[in-house]
Motif scaffolding. Structure first.
Motif, PDB file in Angstrom:
ATOM      1  N   VAL A  85       9.061  15.852  21.469  1.00 20.29           N
ATOM      2  CA  VAL A  85       9.522  15.544  20.125  1.00 20.29           C
ATOM      3  C   VAL A  85      10.882  16.183  19.889  1.00 20.29           C
ATOM      4  O   VAL A  85      11.059  17.398  20.035  1.00 20.29           O
ATOM      5  N   LEU A  86      11.884  15.349  19.524  1.00 20.35           N
ATOM      6  CA  LEU A  86      13.206  15.859  19.165  1.00 20.35           C
ATOM      7  C   LEU A  86      13.198  16.383  17.734  1.00 20.35           C
ATOM      8  O   LEU A  86      13.605  17.503  17.461  1.00 20.35           O
ATOM      9  N   ARG A  87      12.743  15.539  16.806  1.00 20.77           N
ATOM     10  CA  ARG A  87      12.599  15.959  15.411  1.00 20.77           C
ATOM     11  C   ARG A  87      11.646  14.997  14.716  1.00 20.77           C
ATOM     12  O   ARG A  87      11.421  13.873  15.165  1.00 20.77           O
ATOM     13  N   SER A  88      11.117  15.465  13.605  1.00 19.83           N
ATOM     14  CA  SER A  88      10.203  14.634  12.823  1.00 19.83           C
ATOM     15  C   SER A  88      10.427  14.923  11.346  1.00 19.83           C
ATOM     16  O   SER A  88      10.911  15.998  10.975  1.00 19.83           O
ATOM     17  N   ARG A  89      10.078  13.975  10.518  1.00 22.50           N
ATOM     18  CA  ARG A  89      10.142  14.182   9.078  1.00 22.50           C
ATOM     19  C   ARG A  89       8.968  13.473   8.419  1.00 22.50           C
ATOM     20  O   ARG A  89       8.425  12.502   8.959  1.00 22.50           O
ATOM     21  N   PHE A  90       8.609  13.979   7.249  1.00 21.78           N
ATOM     22  CA  PHE A  90       7.506  13.411   6.476  1.00 21.78           C
ATOM     23  C   PHE A  90       8.036  12.936   5.132  1.00 21.78           C
ATOM     24  O   PHE A  90       8.893  13.589   4.522  1.00 21.78           O
ATOM     25  N   ARG A 122       0.844  -1.192   0.000  1.00 20.53           N
ATOM     26  CA  ARG A 122       0.000   0.000   0.000  1.00 20.53           C
ATOM     27  C   ARG A 122       0.885   1.250   0.000  1.00 20.53           C
ATOM     28  O   ARG A 122       1.972   1.254   0.586  1.00 20.53           O
ATOM     29  N   LEU A 123       0.379   2.308  -0.641  1.00 22.21           N
ATOM     30  CA  LEU A 123       1.056   3.595  -0.641  1.00 22.21           C
ATOM     31  C   LEU A 123       0.669   4.348   0.626  1.00 22.21           C
ATOM     32  O   LEU A 123      -0.491   4.311   1.050  1.00 22.21           O
ATOM     33  N   CYS A 124       1.638   5.050   1.210  1.00 17.67           N
ATOM     34  CA  CYS A 124       1.347   5.754   2.452  1.00 17.67           C
ATOM     35  C   CYS A 124       2.158   7.045   2.547  1.00 17.67           C
ATOM     36  O   CYS A 124       3.149   7.244   1.849  1.00 17.67           O
ATOM     37  N   MET A 125       1.685   7.942   3.420  1.00 18.83           N
ATOM     38  CA  MET A 125       2.404   9.138   3.828  1.00 18.83           C
ATOM     39  C   MET A 125       2.852   8.894   5.263  1.00 18.83           C
ATOM     40  O   MET A 125       2.032   8.478   6.102  1.00 18.83           O
ATOM     41  N   VAL A 126       4.120   9.155   5.550  1.00 14.84           N
ATOM     42  CA  VAL A 126       4.686   8.744   6.830  1.00 14.84           C
ATOM     43  C   VAL A 126       5.129   9.945   7.647  1.00 14.84           C
ATOM     44  O   VAL A 126       5.745  10.877   7.126  1.00 14.84           O
ATOM     45  N   CYS A 127       4.816   9.894   8.934  1.00 13.99           N
ATOM     46  CA  CYS A 127       5.369  10.813   9.928  1.00 13.99           C
ATOM     47  C   CYS A 127       6.326   9.990  10.787  1.00 13.99           C
ATOM     48  O   CYS A 127       5.896   9.091  11.513  1.00 13.99           O
ATOM     49  N   ASP A 128       7.623  10.268  10.652  1.00 15.57           N
ATOM     50  CA  ASP A 128       8.680   9.505  11.328  1.00 15.57           C
ATOM     51  C   ASP A 128       9.245  10.407  12.429  1.00 15.57           C
ATOM     52  O   ASP A 128       9.838  11.447  12.148  1.00 15.57           O
ATOM     53  N   VAL A 129       9.053  10.013  13.690  1.00 17.53           N
ATOM     54  CA  VAL A 129       9.323  10.908  14.815  1.00 17.53           C
ATOM     55  C   VAL A 129      10.337  10.300  15.778  1.00 17.53           C
ATOM     56  O   VAL A 129      10.274   9.115  16.098  1.00 17.53           O
ATOM     57  N   LEU A 130      11.261  11.137  16.250  1.00 16.39           N
ATOM     58  CA  LEU A 130      12.143  10.772  17.355  1.00 16.39           C
ATOM     59  C   LEU A 130      11.706  11.554  18.589  1.00 16.39           C
ATOM     60  O   LEU A 130      11.555  12.776  18.526  1.00 16.39           O
TER      61      LEU A 130
END
Length: 771
Positions: free
Chosen positions: A374-379, A359-367
């Motif tokens: 939250v230290l940092r996040s990326r999409f 499946r195709l997805c949009m991701v929020c990847d968080v430390l």
């Protein structure tokens, strides 16, 4: 030299690049035109505007004409009698959604923020609930409420109306089932559709109401005399104007989609997460899975991956699918059925994160740090493969209870990730408490049905830590999305939950003073102030009363392009990113994030602030509409269930106090019925709005919110969805036995502060604070 009285145009159009990308022959943007007209300080005609802006060619003049007409249609501008254009601002001219009241009056809910503007029955003559309009503020009443008069109708909100057909003196008419629609619909002689007196029917409007005439329509569908088992969903959807059928263009677009994700789409710059053991955790009856989670500990805290179905890949702006999703605004979850925002091929197919398929997805990847910060996040865009479809109960049995069978079914590898998720939840829960997010102890219910579709029981829903785990992870992703949008200056929709109004705060403080409590925070209390009151009330016998009154002091959350924070969650900025299958605002957020991922500047995102203002109001309206329709469907089923208990005596709790009686929630049934004021003792009762009680003038007898009572089921009307109760005893203990002789008012007779005052239908709307 400039002509006398003529002001120069304002600065360069900041949206020129956006307009050039959209049009071959661009003209100044809407934002620039509004800024220009504001600078002139007087109404200008179209030719004057064209001359001042240097628009000379016929194509430019035609483009300006169309743009000004569109701005009129959307309520940004109005024309005066001399054909000059005026800006609709929030000082005198206000645009918004009309909300009707059963008594024929109404109010305008302004786009964005702003106080509601009262509309008299006279002003409502040519309006219907859900219309969009511009009104002029003409003054204020003694309570400071602005009063309005209609200037222009921007958009009609009703194409069809569902109601009961009646005929009197040869005249046929339809009485709307939605009590906010105060006009009866007149039917032409050939427009009765075979309906018989008293039958429920759907009428298509041929003419909207005017100042001198009621709406005119013709019946296009007869639903029958009664709402039978299985018909409650269609009836509720029709009554509240929720679309049920898919347009042909939508079906054609869906038919062109593949059943599986195309290989080319998987490799189109996407991160491959198919080896990451993401799992979905949902209710046992869920059919669409739009979020999947993965968590692992790090040296400094946690890594959380929230993968959301990439609906924006399939639903493109300008498509029929997009137009219909926008119209619907959200999916509507009825008992036993769903009216989805997207067709099943997407909501349960390509956009559902089903297990063991790509499946195709949009991701929020968080430390996150060990304290939950939250230290940092990326999409990024990705392709994933869900490792398992789990229910809340499965996850809880395996992790919280250590059930060997549940652990074996899930597998040891996934168990470790679930334990990490639960560990993160405990961290996030403590962070939530520290920042002052508000948690009210509310009860949700579910219905049990037999094979024939009849309700056999209404039971409370039991929530475990994995319900809350998923919620907290979604909140983290939503907060990161809001931060991302703000950082890149992308126009979008925020989920705004403002602090209680001054009037509600005054009422709340008056009530708390009566029970010996005090709300801190002055004119701007925070969630921590609310939490402190709830902490003090935790061990009190009237805790339920205090929590209920505090909940009703809150405002409802809305969608807006201007961030104002989320009071209930105690967050500076919040948006909805995690459910694009079932909420249109989430789809807009995905498109905004994707716009930046693709390398574009946030300011060039092709949606204007005004478009978002209108869209936010629309999506807030469809959300309210869904809630009302769901309540209607549930009430139909509950009435059907309770009809078998006529004459039964049941225990209950007073859930609402009004000037006309008491609404009692029946214990074990979770249904509200009305004890009308005429069914109380032989006395004249005063309504105390601050104290949430009725107080007897002669006896001093007091009925108060959250009191336990014993009542008899006197009457059930399934068609009107009403339950009438008779008071048997008050107050009673948990077993229903009378206690004492009833509470006595501490006030003198007839001195209740809210005597004879009536609550409005929108009073006490609860917020969506647990999002």
């Amino acid at each position: 030299m400039a002509k006398r009285g003529k002001k120069t145009p304002p600065r360069r159009d900041p949206y020129q690049e956006r307009e050039q990308a959209k049009y071959d022959n661009p003209i100044p943007s809407r934002e620039y035109l509004l800024e220009f007209l504001a600078a002139q300080g007087r109404p200008l005609g179209r030719r004057e505007i064209a001359e001042a802006l240097g628009l000379e060619t016929p194509d430019q003049h035609e483009a300006l004409r169309r743009r000004l007409r569109a701005m009129e249609r959307d309520g940004q501008l109005v024309r005066n009698r001399r054909r000059g254009y005026l800006i609709v601002d929030h000082s005198e001219l206000v645009r918004g959604r009309v909300m009707g009241r059963p008594d024929g009056s109404g109010f305008l809910a302004p786009d964005g923020s702003g106080q509601r503007i009262a509309l008299s029955p006279r002003q409502m003559r040519c309006l219907l609930h859900s219309d969009r309009a511009i009104v002029r503020i003409t003054g204020h009443d003694e309570h400071g409420t602005p009063q309005g008069e209609l200037v222009e109708i921007l958009e009609r909100g009703n194409r069809q109306i569902t109601g009961r057909f009646f005929e009197e003196h040869g005249v046929g008419f339809l009485v709307p089932e939605n009590k906010r629609l105060h006009h009866d619909v007149l039917l032409s002689a050939d427009g009765r559709g075979g309906a018989e007196d008293g039958e429920l029917a759907v009428a298509e409007l041929l003419a909207q109401p005017t100042e001198r005439r009621q709406p005119i329509g013709r019946i296009v569908q007869v639903l029958g005399r009664h709402i039978d088992a299985g018909q409650e969903v269609e009836a509720a959807a029709r009554i509240h104007g929720i679309p049920m059928e898919w347009p042909e263009q939508v079906e054609a677009e869906v038919a062109s989609l593949d059943e599986e994700v195309a290989e080319a789409d998987k490799e189109d710059g996407r991160v491959d997460l198919r080896r990451l053991p993401l799992v979905t955790i949902d209710g046992a009856d869920a059919r669409d899975f739009d979020d999947a989670l993965y968590c692992e500990p790090t040296a400094k805290g946690w890594r959380l991956v929230v993968a959301i179905a990439d609906v924006s890949h399939y639903v493109q702006p300008g498509s029929a699918l997009d137009a219909e999703a926008r119209t619907r605004g959200n999916s509507v979850y009825f008992p036993r059925a769903v009216t989805p925002m997207l067709p099943e091929a997407l909501s349960n197919g390509l956009c559902s994160l089903n297990p063991h398929v790509d499946r195709l997805c949009m991701v929020c990847d968080v430390l996150l740090q060990g304290n939950g910060k939250v230290l940092r996040s990326r999409f990024y865009r990705a392709v994933m493969r869900s490792a398992a479809r789990l229910t809340y109960e499965q996850a809880a049995a395996a992790v919280l209870d250590g059930d060997p069978q549940a652990r074996a079914e899930i597998g040891e590898e996934l168990i470790g990730h679930l334990e990490s998720l639960h560990g993160l939840y405990q961290t996030l829960r403590r962070a939530r408490q520290r920042r002052g997010a508000i948690d009210f102890d509310t009860t949700e219910t579910q219905m049990r049905f037999d094979e024939s579709g009849r309700v056999t029981a209404v039971e409370p829903t039991e929530r475990n830590d994995f319900h809350r785990t998923v919620e907290e992870c979604m909140i983290v992703a939503n907060v990161c999305a809001a931060k991302y949008l703000r950082k890149h200056k992308v126009p979008s929709l925020y989920r705004v939950h403002e602090r209680p109004s001054e009037e509600k705060l005054e009422q709340l403080r008056g009530f708390l003073a009566e029970v010996g409590l005090q709300l801190g925070g002055g004119d701007e209390p925070t969630g921590l102030d609310y939490a402190e009151v709830m902490r003090q009330a935790k061990e009190r016998p009237d805790r339920h009363l205090i929590e209920t009154v505090m909940l009703r002091s809150m405002q409802a959350a809305e969608y807006r392009p201007d961030n104002a924070g989320h009071f209930g969650l105690a967050l500076e900025a919040y948006t909805h990113f995690t459910s694009p299958i079932r909420r249109y605002p989430d789809l807009i957020v995905h498109r905004g994030i994707g716009h930046v991922i693709d390398g574009h500047k946030g300011s060039s995102f092709p949606v204007s602030h005004d478009d978002l203002l209108t869209l936010g109001e629309h999506c807030s309206m469809t959300e309210r509409r869904a809630d009302e329709a769901t309540r209607d469907a549930e009430m139909t089923l509950k009435c059907e269930y309770l009809a078998e208990h006529l004459g039964d005596e049941l225990n209950g709790i007073i859930a609402a106090v009004t000037s006309f009686g008491l609404f009692v929630e029946l214990e074990g049934v979770y249904v509200d019925g009305l004890v009308h004021i005429t069914n109380l003792e032989s006395d004249f009762f005063h309504f105390d709005a601050v104290g949430h009680r009725l107080v007897g003038d002669r006896t001093g007898k007091e009925y108060r919110l959250s009191d336990r009572v014993r009542v008899r089921v006197a009457r059930v009307d399934k068609d009107d969805r009403k339950i009438d109760l008779e008071m048997i005893a008050h107050p009673v203990d948990a077993e229903g036995n009378p206690v004492g002789g009833g509470k006595q008012s501490s006030r003198r007779k007839g001195k209740s502060s809210g005597s004879r005052r009536r609550s409005g239908p929108e009073a006490g709307a609860p917020p969506s604070s647990g999002e």
